[in-house]
Write a protein that holds these residues in place. Structure first.
Motif, mmCIF file in Angstrom:
data_model
loop_
_atom_site.group_PDB
_atom_site.id
_atom_site.type_symbol
_atom_site.label_atom_id
_atom_site.label_comp_id
_atom_site.label_asym_id
_atom_site.label_seq_id
_atom_site.Cartn_x
_atom_site.Cartn_y
_atom_site.Cartn_z
ATOM 1 N N LYS A 1 33.706 -5.933 21.586
ATOM 2 C CA LYS A 1 33.443 -7.044 22.497
ATOM 3 C C LYS A 1 32.029 -6.999 23.072
ATOM 4 C CE LYS A 1 36.575 -8.037 25.496
ATOM 5 N NZ LYS A 1 37.574 -7.896 26.583
ATOM 6 N N TYR A 2 31.494 -5.789 23.263
ATOM 7 C CA TYR A 2 30.210 -5.637 23.946
ATOM 8 C C TYR A 2 29.092 -5.378 22.943
ATOM 9 C CZ TYR A 2 32.347 -5.140 28.616
ATOM 10 O OH TYR A 2 33.004 -5.354 29.787
ATOM 11 N N VAL B 1 22.716 -4.667 18.414
ATOM 12 C CA VAL B 1 23.351 -3.414 18.817
ATOM 13 C C VAL B 1 24.796 -3.719 19.173
ATOM 14 C CG1 VAL B 1 23.437 -1.613 20.585
ATOM 15 C CG2 VAL B 1 21.242 -2.292 19.612
ATOM 16 N N ILE B 2 25.722 -2.979 18.569
ATOM 17 C CA ILE B 2 27.151 -3.168 18.821
ATOM 18 C C ILE B 2 27.704 -1.914 19.473
ATOM 19 C CG2 ILE B 2 29.397 -3.661 17.791
ATOM 20 C CD1 ILE B 2 27.950 -4.967 15.452
ATOM 21 N N LEU B 3 28.347 -2.058 20.641
ATOM 22 C CA LEU B 3 28.961 -0.917 21.286
ATOM 23 C C LEU B 3 30.251 -0.530 20.564
ATOM 24 C CD1 LEU B 3 26.867 -1.631 23.450
ATOM 25 C CD2 LEU B 3 28.596 -1.132 25.181
ATOM 26 N N ILE C 1 31.554 1.437 25.664
ATOM 27 C CA ILE C 1 30.736 2.282 26.534
ATOM 28 C C ILE C 1 29.374 2.559 25.925
ATOM 29 C CG2 ILE C 1 30.546 4.527 27.665
ATOM 30 C CD1 ILE C 1 33.559 4.602 27.875
ATOM 31 N N TYR C 2 29.325 2.987 24.667
ATOM 32 C CA TYR C 2 28.056 3.434 24.106
ATOM 33 C C TYR C 2 27.880 2.955 22.674
ATOM 34 C CZ TYR C 2 30.713 7.072 21.644
ATOM 35 O OH TYR C 2 31.600 7.732 20.827
ATOM 36 N N TYR D 1 25.709 -12.481 24.292
ATOM 37 C CA TYR D 1 26.731 -11.743 23.549
ATOM 38 C C TYR D 1 28.007 -11.785 24.379
ATOM 39 C CZ TYR D 1 28.256 -8.277 20.079
ATOM 40 O OH TYR D 1 28.883 -7.645 19.034
ATOM 41 N N CYS D 2 29.087 -12.302 23.792
ATOM 42 C CA CYS D 2 30.340 -12.432 24.537
ATOM 43 C C CYS D 2 31.530 -12.261 23.601
ATOM 44 C CB CYS D 2 30.410 -13.786 25.249
ATOM 45 S SG CYS D 2 30.341 -15.229 24.177
ATOM 46 N N ASP D 3 32.364 -11.275 23.901
ATOM 47 C CA ASP D 3 33.595 -11.046 23.129
ATOM 48 C C ASP D 3 33.319 -11.009 21.626
ATOM 49 O OD1 ASP D 3 35.220 -10.901 25.401
ATOM 50 O OD2 ASP D 3 35.332 -13.078 25.518
ATOM 51 N N ALA D 4 32.297 -10.248 21.225
ATOM 52 C CA ALA D 4 31.900 -10.020 19.826
ATOM 53 C C ALA D 4 31.148 -11.198 19.216
ATOM 54 C CB ALA D 4 33.100 -9.667 18.949
#
Length: 466
Positions: free
Chosen positions: A210-211, A231-233, A238-239, A450-453
């Motif tokens: 999602k983030y 960049v995909i968490l 978290i990271y 960026y919102c919910d993937a």
């Protein structure tokens, strides 16, 4: 005896009253002046108030924004068609670009329809307003006859004399100075609105991630001017430990990465790992919140080296000072990185400043010297009452959650003047309920979300400098 005294006193009072009545007089006062029509004045005030509430600056701004949006959209459409004509990649990218162009044509048609509806509405509003103003003018002229002391007449005479004096001064100024825009004026003009969304895709990602963040490098290397980064968490939001690059928007849409993709650190997080979604790329370097630390990291893509800068004492981190709205906070959004025409900015909060937004300019030195925090500004808006921030032309903008379909840019802070506004009133039509990442791209004046993937973009509209 007591009764006799009382009777004598009453008789004396009665005789005295009768004598006073005989000596009293009365007169009639007749005024030649007409009675002031207070009801008419109240009616004029009410009509003027209704007119000012009907004819608002927002209505004119809506029309100007639509016209400006069309002015910006049409050249972009021509450019996209030109790119489509040059593409030769086995029809894959051509089909995607054709879909993008089709979406642009639909949006342009919708804007023209809205413009036609707005124009018709404004024509009717203009006709009604002209009629009301003519009626108000007649009523005010009637009220002027009650200005017996000629106060209003003298005021108008003074205004005419002042205008004549100004014209005389202008005529005598034979060597006018050239007009220079101050250095702090935005080269694009005043930020007035946004249109969109222009782009909407998950790329190769899944809804489990999602983030994240995405966008373009405002200071790219030669040959990478059209590249996009992402960049995909990880699934726990978290990271992240890597950054991906795409050679075009079409490549980003279908998920075709370039060979230049970098793993910043192996999967197990360390202090150099990316924490939180609020990252930016500038000058070939990725800026982000160092994992589990109150430090800012910069990862140099070319040298694969990491340098850090310590945040001021009391800076909130590790999900203690997130962006929030009434029902939810966005995890690990303590630090927000932003780009604009002048470089990189850091937005965060501190205990000493009671959790309000703090803004610092990031001083970038290359290639290996660590960045540093330059000038810092303190605002009066509480960070956890904000859902996101971005920078444009040295002005900080903050958003808040309205509902699942709408976000509002409600606040601004001008770093050149220190002026705060809480009534910006620009709305973002959302494609998903929560915006986890929001950044302005000075390359193409776009807002990247960026919102919910999902990756979403909006065109920023500026009012041209005359």
């Amino acid at each position: 005896m007591m009764k006799l005294d009382t009777i004598i006193l009453l008789c004396f009072l009665f005789n005295t009253t009768q004598q006073l009545n005989l000596n009293s007089c009365a007169c009639d006062l007749t005024s030649k002046e007409k009675a002031f029509p207070h009801e008419t004045l109240n009616s004029v005030n009410d009509n003027a108030l209704n007119c000012s509430q009907t004819v608002t600056a927002q209505k004119a701004l809506e029309l100007e924004s639509l016209l400006l949006g069309l002015k910006l959209r049409l050249p972009q459409l021509l450019n996209d068609v030109s790119i489509l004509e040059k593409e030769d990649d086995g029809e894959l990218y051509g089909v995607v670009s054709l879909q993008v162009i089709e979406n642009e044509l639909i949006e342009i048609k919708n804007m023209i329809d809205r413009l036609n509806r707005t124009t018709k509405g404004h024509q009717q509003l203009t006709a009604d307003s002209n009629q009301q103003l003519a009626h108000l003018r007649e009523e005010l002229q009637e009220l002027e006859q009650y200005d017996t002391l000629q106060v209003e007449m003298r005021r108008k005479d003074n205004q005419r004399l002042k205008r004549a004096l100004d014209e005389c001064r202008n005529d005598n100024d034979h060597n006018p100075q050239p007009t220079h825009h101050p250095d702090n004026v935005c080269p694009h003009g005043k930020f007035v609105n946004i249109t969109g969304p222009r782009f909407y895709s998950t790329g190769e990602s899944t809804v489990n991630h999602k983030y994240g963040g995405w966008g373009r490098d405002p200071e790219p290397e030669l040959g990478k001017e059209n590249w996009y980064w992402r960049v995909i968490l990880n699934v726990n939001n978290i990271y992240a430990n890597q950054i991906s690059f795409y050679s075009s928007l079409s490549s980003l849409t279908v998920g075709v990465k370039t060979p230049d993709n970098f793993i910043i650190h192996p999967s197990n997080p360390t202090t150099n790992t990316i924490q939180g979604p609020n990252v930016v790329l500038y000058g070939g370097a990725l800026f982000y919140n160092c994992y589990n630390s109150d430090r800012l990291c910069r990862y140099n893509i070319a040298t694969k080296t990491i340098s850090t800068v310590q945040l001021p004492k009391g800076a909130r981190y590790n999900s203690k000072g997130n962006f929030c709205h009434l029902s939810e906070c966005y995890s690990y959004t303590d630090m927000d990185l932003a780009t604009d025409e002048s470089g990189v900015w850091l937005i965060y909060s501190t205990v000493q400043h009671f959790g309000n937004l703090v803004l610092s300019k990031v001083d970038i030195t290359f290639p290996d010297d660590p960045p540093s925090l330059n000038q810092t500004w303190h605002t009066s808006v509480y960070k956890q009452a904000v859902t996101n921030t971005f920078m444009a032309c040295g002005v900080l903008y903050a958003t808040r959650y309205i509902n699942q379909d709408m976000e509002e840019i409600f606040y601004s802070f001008d770093t050149s003047t220190g002026v705060e506004r809480f009534n910006v009133g620009i709305f973002i039509k959302k494609m998903c309920p929560n915006i986890y990442f929001l950044n302005y791209s000075p390359v193409d004046q776009m807002l990247h979300v960026y919102c919910d993937a999902y990756m979403v973009s909006y065109m920023v509209l500026f009012e041209e400098i005359m």
